[in-house]
Design an enzyme around this catalytic site. Structure first.
Site, PDB file in Angstrom:
ATOM      1  N   TYR A 160      13.545  55.250   1.871  1.00  0.00           N
ATOM      2  CA  TYR A 160      14.459  54.537   0.983  1.00  0.00           C
ATOM      3  C   TYR A 160      13.749  53.995  -0.268  1.00  0.00           C
ATOM      4  CZ  TYR A 160      18.788  54.652   3.743  1.00  0.00           C
ATOM      5  OH  TYR A 160      19.934  55.038   4.379  1.00  0.00           O
ATOM      6  N   GLU A 167      14.850  57.414  -8.275  1.00  0.00           N
ATOM      7  CA  GLU A 167      16.107  57.206  -8.991  1.00  0.00           C
ATOM      8  C   GLU A 167      15.902  56.349 -10.234  1.00  0.00           C
ATOM      9  OE1 GLU A 167      18.948  55.631  -6.211  1.00  0.00           O
ATOM     10  OE2 GLU A 167      18.417  57.134  -4.702  1.00  0.00           O
TER      11      GLU A 167
END
Length: 237
Positions: A160, A167
């Site tokens: 994650y 991102e």
């Protein structure tokens, strides 16, 4: 005073058609993200520099990424209509953050396409989704090996943060181009007498990671404690 004994109503079992649909969707996603992972390995490991000089990573993977990442939109509908037990709000944040990266950053700007965050994000997404969708598909037919459960509720700890880093790097590489070229922006004067800055929206989304990501991350830790840490042994979505 009279006391009433509460009777817990068992959860309604999904219909066979619903199970078939969910199994098929998850199985297809496992195949799709496995193919994307193969593309990443092929691009960076199996092929030489001559291959990478001829085509960018995005051009090589874009069709599969666009199809399988944007297909995740149906997961919001699945949660809203109760086909799965996932939280609709959490699902919406998870799906739209990635769709924003794919559609609103990488597809919208040439700088997003060459961001060093793209391979990082795709790598983390691919491994995460192969495990997640595999877990869901096996859970539907009630055949989930313990190692799959362990991977589902453990690999997120590293993947994650890696994915979010990728991102945000994509956002960072895209925001300056969006500012300098007014990408998807509306400037005055115009017949609507309104203005919209896509550059500002990118920054709003980036800053939104600060309060939202820790909540999603802690949500996964709560699920991990529930499944692996001696809590309820029921399978979770």
């Amino acid at each position: 005073m009279s006391a009433k004994t509460a009777v817990k109503t068992p959860a309604k079992e999904p219909s066979s058609l619903t199970k078939l649909y969910l199994f098929g969707y998850n199985a297809v996603q496992v195949g799709g993200w496995s193919y994307i992972l193969y593309q990443l390995v092929n691009y960076y490991v199996l092929q030489g520099p001559e291959f990478r000089a001829q085509i960018t990573l995005w051009d090589y993977t874009r069709l599969a990424v666009i199809i399988f990442q944007n297909a995740a939109f149906v997961e919001i509908l699945n949660a809203v209509f109760g086909l799965v037990k996932s939280n609709p709000v959490v699902t919406t944040f998870q799906v739209f953050s990635r769709m924003m990266v794919v559609v609103g950053v990488v597809m919208a700007t040439p700088t997003g396409k060459v961001s060093p965050g793209l391979p990082i994000a795709l790598f983390a997404w691919a491994i995460t989704e192969i495990i997640r969708y595999g877990f869901y598909a096996l859970n539907i037919i009630k055949v989930v090996p313990s190692f799959v459960v362990f991977l589902r509720y453990t690999t997120f700890i590293g993947l994650y943060p890696i994915g979010v880093t990728g991102e945000l790097l994509c956002f960072w590489w895209a925001q300056r181009y969006a500012r300098d070229h007014s990408v998807w922006s509306v400037e005055l004067p115009n017949k609507w007498n309104a203005t919209f800055s896509y550059y500002a929206l990118l920054w709003i989304v980036m800053l939104g990671y600060i309060p939202i990501f820790p909540q999603l991350y802690m949500h996964m830790f709560a699920l991990r404690r529930k499944i692996l840490g001696g809590g309820s042994k029921k399978k979770a979505n």
